[in-house]
Write an enzyme that holds these catalytic residues in place. Structure first.
Site, PDB file in Angstrom:
ATOM      1  N   HIS A 289      56.287  52.364  52.368  1.00 16.91           N
ATOM      2  CA  HIS A 289      55.953  51.944  53.745  1.00 16.91           C
ATOM      3  C   HIS A 289      55.490  50.486  53.788  1.00 16.91           C
ATOM      4  O   HIS A 289      54.723  50.114  54.681  1.00 16.91           O
ATOM      5  CB  HIS A 289      54.858  52.830  54.358  1.00 16.91           C
ATOM      6  CG  HIS A 289      55.082  54.289  54.192  1.00 16.91           C
ATOM      7  ND1 HIS A 289      55.750  55.057  55.112  1.00 16.91           N
ATOM      8  CD2 HIS A 289      54.753  55.124  53.167  1.00 16.91           C
ATOM      9  CE1 HIS A 289      55.804  56.308  54.685  1.00 16.91           C
ATOM     10  NE2 HIS A 289      55.220  56.369  53.499  1.00 16.91           N
TER      11      HIS A 289
ATOM     12  N   SER B  88      64.579  22.143  55.521  1.00 19.11           N
ATOM     13  CA  SER B  88      64.713  22.128  56.972  1.00 19.11           C
ATOM     14  C   SER B  88      65.011  20.704  57.422  1.00 19.11           C
ATOM     15  O   SER B  88      64.519  19.743  56.834  1.00 19.11           O
ATOM     16  CB  SER B  88      63.402  22.614  57.599  1.00 19.11           C
ATOM     17  OG  SER B  88      63.277  22.132  58.924  1.00 19.11           O
TER      18      SER B  88
ATOM     19  N   GLU C   8      69.230  35.162  52.266  1.00 20.12           N
ATOM     20  CA  GLU C   8      69.482  35.552  53.665  1.00 20.12           C
ATOM     21  C   GLU C   8      70.978  35.728  53.920  1.00 20.12           C
ATOM     22  O   GLU C   8      71.402  36.635  54.646  1.00 20.12           O
ATOM     23  CB  GLU C   8      68.897  34.503  54.611  1.00 20.12           C
ATOM     24  CG  GLU C   8      67.385  34.477  54.588  1.00 20.12           C
ATOM     25  CD  GLU C   8      66.817  33.242  55.267  1.00 20.12           C
ATOM     26  OE1 GLU C   8      65.960  33.395  56.139  1.00 20.12           O
ATOM     27  OE2 GLU C   8      67.208  32.112  54.937  1.00 20.12           O
TER      28      GLU C   8
END
Ligand code: ARG
Length: 460
Positions: A155, A276, A289
């Site tokens: 969890h 970035s 990703e």
């Protein structure tokens, strides 16, 4: 050039040709198409349609087409309906009228099945090899941190302590099963369809076993209608590819989290991350990703072929031309993702102090304490309650396990013995999990040896 036309008064419209042509994607099957046609030329000789000399001419011409196709510009301006048509046109350029014999007793319906099988067999072999490379990178990382202890999660809440190598080997097992799935798919791919004709079986008595042997297939298909209608071998591949992407995606998700500032466990290599355009401090896990992102795309490829095939009447229908792009896409995405994941694993460093501190300050030892009480004769449910109260008390007082002394523990409840206090250290509790498959240090060391032995056994 067309492989048909006699029955028509006018040719196909420009819009239909544009709409139905598949050369722009099925050109990828050219090499397989030529190899299949070489074997088919030998089969035509065997049934007396071409002479030995003609067969040799055909085989040599297909060989030259294979070579030519590696040159830039080979496909430029080609307006053929599909790769099979293009190859026969090129053949005609080379051998003239003899080319008109190559399609005797053969249909593109079986030819396309053959080509896909030849192409898929190679894709599977290279994916199976890549999976072993990813697995060996997991083992190499595990060897670098034999004692690193991390909280295992359920969890996404700290649950019980495990060794970092134990965690890595969990993915090793998933990829080992993916490898099995690809090999199972390969067994169903590796069956030779030629001789099926369009759907009814060829009108020429080809020695199908000889063709299978020629092309390295394990056996021949048993039913000609099945060949024209079926693509379940392609679905098997797409399923194996999807499960592999699922596993890659979950590993990617873990490591995106574990390399975040909040976790701080992992440092991904500069070479697999990006910055970035605005925020100078960023080091983003784009490689992971993208692996996660591409997994959805491959699941789409699987469902695309499922939906294409659903409801098609027997046998071949042109809808089935839509099988190729999902297959090509899935193979390309799995291949690229495995290559990327191996590079990520090889470049990633674990900072063992962070997960060790996370384990130490949490109550991952609670189960160890409850089980120690149970071993001492306390019924487990009562032991569970008792340790639950100890945790509640600790949370209220802001105490972590290491703040408890042996005497404080026995004072808290007489069921605790002074010896149990060593289990307040998560590294101690792990030693009680030495059964096969557990995270005990000796069990994990054995599992690592066994994983390495498996990898060695897979080497060609
Ligand atoms: N391009 C076709 C395909 O991929 C080849 C088979 C064509 N057969 C036919 N009957 N039109 O399915």
């Amino acid at each position: 050039m067309k492989l048909w036309g006699g029955r028509f008064e006018t040719g196909p419209s420009e819009v239909f040709e544009r709409f139905s042509g598949s050369l722009h994607f099925d050109k990828r099957l050219l090499d397989a198409d030529c190899r299949g046609s070489q074997a088919f030329a030998r089969a035509l000789q065997q049934v007396g349609i071409v002479t030995a000399e003609e067969c040799a001419t055909l085989v040599a011409a297909f060989e030259q087409i294979r070579l030519d196709a590696t040159q830039p510009g080979f496909f430029e301006g080609a307006a053929d309906e599909d790769v099979h048509t293009l190859v026969i046109r090129k053949l005609k350029d080379r051998v003239g009228a003899l080319a008109d014999k190559i399609h005797t007793g053969r249909s593109r319906n079986e030819q396309v099945s053959l080509d896909i099988r030849l192409w898929l067999r190679e894709e599977i072999d290279s994916i199976v090899h890549q999976l072993a490379l990813v697995m060996s990178s997991l083992v190499a990382m595990a060897r670098n941190y034999p004692d690193a202890l991390v909280p295992g999660y359920t969890h996404l809440r700290r649950a019980q302590a495990v060794l970092w190598p134990h965690y890595l080997l969990a993915y090793f097992e998933m990829f080992a099963r993916d490898r099995e799935r690809f090999l199972e798919a390969r067994a169903r791919v590796n069956v030779m369809p030629l001789g099926s004709g369009a759907l009814a079986g060829s009108g020429f008595p080809f020695d199908r076993d000889a063709i299978a042997h020629d092309l390295g297939f394990a056996s021949v298909t048993r039913n000609s209608m099945d060949v024209s209608a079926d693509r379940d071998f392609a679905l098997d591949f797409l399923y194996a590819a999807s499960v592999t992407m699922l596993h890659l995606s979950r590993l990617a998700e873990d490591w995106i989290l574990y390399s975040s500032d909040e976790f701080g466990w992992l440092e991904l290599g500069d070479g697999v991350t990006s910055g970035s355009s605005l925020m100078p401090q960023k080091k983003n896990p784009d490689s992971l990703e993208l692996i996660r992102g591409k997994s959805g795309r491959v699941f789409g490829d699987l469902s695309s072929l499922f939906v294409t095939l659903k409801g098609l009447p027997m046998t071949y229908n042109r809808d089935m031309q839509e099988d190729k792009e999902p297959l090509f896409d899935a193979a390309a995405q799995v291949t690229a993702s495995l290559e990327m994941m191996e590079a990520v694993i090889r470049s990633t460093r674990l900072n063992p102090s962070r997960p060790a501190a996370a384990a130490e300050e949490s109550w991952v030892v609670a189960t160890d304490l409850a089980e120690a009480l149970a071993r001492a004769g306390v019924p487990f449910h009562q032991a569970h309650q008792l340790v639950g109260r100890l945790v509640l008390e600790s949370v209220k007082q802001g105490k972590k396990p290491s703040n408890w002394t042996a005497s404080a523990l026995t004072a808290f409840a007489p069921e605790f013995t002074p010896g149990m206090s060593r289990l307040l250290n998560p590294a101690e509790g792990m030693k009680t999990r030495e059964l096969p498959g557990g995270t005990g240090p000796a069990a994990v060391s054995d599992a690592l040896d066994e994983a390495e032995a498996r990898l060695r056994g897979w080497q060609p």
